[in-house]
Design a protein around this motif. Structure first.
Motif, short mmCIF file in Angstrom:
data_model
loop_
_atom_site.label_atom_id
_atom_site.label_comp_id
_atom_site.label_asym_id
_atom_site.label_seq_id
_atom_site.Cartn_x
_atom_site.Cartn_y
_atom_site.Cartn_z
N ASN A 128 0.81 -1.22 0.00
CA ASN A 128 0.00 0.00 0.00
C ASN A 128 0.85 1.27 0.00
N PHE A 129 2.14 1.13 -0.27
CA PHE A 129 3.07 2.25 -0.32
C PHE A 129 3.32 2.90 1.04
N HIS A 130 3.09 2.17 2.12
CA HIS A 130 3.42 2.69 3.44
C HIS A 130 4.86 2.29 3.77
N ILE A 131 5.61 3.25 4.25
CA ILE A 131 7.06 3.07 4.46
C ILE A 131 7.34 2.08 5.58
N VAL A 132 8.16 1.09 5.24
CA VAL A 132 8.63 0.10 6.20
C VAL A 132 10.02 0.50 6.68
N ARG A 133 10.82 1.01 5.76
CA ARG A 133 12.21 1.41 6.05
C ARG A 133 12.57 2.54 5.10
N ALA A 134 13.28 3.54 5.59
CA ALA A 134 13.74 4.65 4.75
C ALA A 134 15.15 5.02 5.18
N ASN A 135 15.91 5.59 4.25
CA ASN A 135 17.26 6.02 4.62
C ASN A 135 17.24 7.49 5.04
N LYS A 136 18.38 7.97 5.52
CA LYS A 136 18.48 9.34 6.01
C LYS A 136 18.22 10.36 4.90
N ALA A 137 18.64 10.05 3.68
CA ALA A 137 18.43 10.96 2.55
C ALA A 137 16.94 11.14 2.27
N TYR A 138 16.14 10.09 2.45
CA TYR A 138 14.69 10.19 2.25
C TYR A 138 14.08 11.13 3.29
N ALA A 139 14.48 10.96 4.54
CA ALA A 139 13.98 11.83 5.61
C ALA A 139 14.38 13.28 5.36
N LYS A 140 15.59 13.49 4.86
CA LYS A 140 16.05 14.84 4.56
C LYS A 140 15.22 15.46 3.43
N GLN A 199 4.14 6.07 7.11
CA GLN A 199 3.47 7.07 6.28
C GLN A 199 3.45 6.59 4.83
N HIS A 200 2.54 7.13 4.05
CA HIS A 200 2.49 6.84 2.61
C HIS A 200 3.70 7.51 1.98
N CYS A 201 4.49 6.77 1.23
CA CYS A 201 5.79 7.26 0.75
C CYS A 201 5.71 8.47 -0.16
N PHE A 202 4.61 8.65 -0.87
CA PHE A 202 4.50 9.80 -1.77
C PHE A 202 3.73 10.96 -1.14
N GLU A 203 2.85 10.66 -0.20
CA GLU A 203 2.07 11.73 0.43
C GLU A 203 2.92 12.63 1.31
N VAL A 204 4.07 12.15 1.79
CA VAL A 204 4.94 13.01 2.60
C VAL A 204 5.74 13.97 1.73
N ILE A 205 5.73 13.75 0.40
CA ILE A 205 6.49 14.59 -0.52
C ILE A 205 5.56 15.38 -1.45
N PHE A 206 4.57 14.69 -2.02
CA PHE A 206 3.74 15.27 -3.07
C PHE A 206 2.32 15.56 -2.58
N SER A 207 1.56 16.21 -3.43
CA SER A 207 0.14 16.46 -3.15
C SER A 207 -0.61 15.14 -3.24
N PRO A 208 -1.79 15.06 -2.64
CA PRO A 208 -2.58 13.81 -2.73
C PRO A 208 -2.88 13.39 -4.17
N GLU A 209 -3.12 14.36 -5.06
CA GLU A 209 -3.42 14.02 -6.46
C GLU A 209 -2.21 13.37 -7.14
N THR A 210 -1.04 13.96 -6.94
CA THR A 210 0.18 13.41 -7.53
C THR A 210 0.49 12.05 -6.92
N SER A 211 0.31 11.94 -5.63
CA SER A 211 0.54 10.67 -4.93
C SER A 211 -0.35 9.58 -5.50
N HIS A 212 -1.61 9.88 -5.71
CA HIS A 212 -2.56 8.91 -6.27
C HIS A 212 -2.16 8.52 -7.69
#
Length: 137
Positions: free
Chosen positions: A28-40, A52-65
């Motif tokens: 479901n694209f929910h983050i299990v593990r991320a590196n420090k660069a992703y958090a940055k 968290q949903h891996c794209f929703e923390v970066i993009f708008s909900p429309e882009t994420s979908h």
């Protein structure tokens, strides 16, 4: 048990040493593990992005979908304003089978192409100017 702990520490160190933002997600694209660069990239502490949903923390909900509907394997470019800077990101997704009994994970890799595209544009402009100089002489 000690060998297993050493291997886990090596895995963690290697994963965090990768300079490009990278995360592993469930189906479901929910983050299990991320590196420090992703958090940055997300401008958030690493523990807060887990789950968290891996794209929703970066993009708008429309882009994420839009991205999540691309299928098991994808690669695309998106331009996004991150930390007040417009960035061009290349997003790659790949399903990775773990074992016959475990659910596969999805590897999401994000490369910031902004600087290389800017450099490419400068080289093209320089080549044009050189050509104009050759024609003029």
């Amino acid at each position: 048990m000690e060998q297993s702990e050493i291997l886990k520490q090596q895995w963690d160190a290697t994963f965090d040493a990768i300079l490009d933002p990278l995360c592993l997600t469930d189906h479901n694209f929910h983050i299990v593990r991320a590196n420090k660069a992703y958090a940055k990239l997300c401008n958030r502490p690493l523990p807060s992005v887990i789950g968290q949903h891996c794209f929703e923390v970066i993009f708008s909900p429309e882009t994420s979908h839009e991205i999540t509907n691309l299928g098991e394997r994808f690669q695309l470019r998106k331009t996004q304003t991150l930390q007040d800077i417009e960035r061009t990101l290349q997003i790659t997704g790949q399903l990775i089978p773990m074992s016959a009994t475990e659910e596969p994970v999805r590897l999401i890799l994000i490369r910031d192409l902004t600087d290389s595209l800017h450099l490419e544009k400068q080289i093209l402009e320089s080549a044009k100017m050189a050509e104009l100089g050759t024609i003029g002489s």
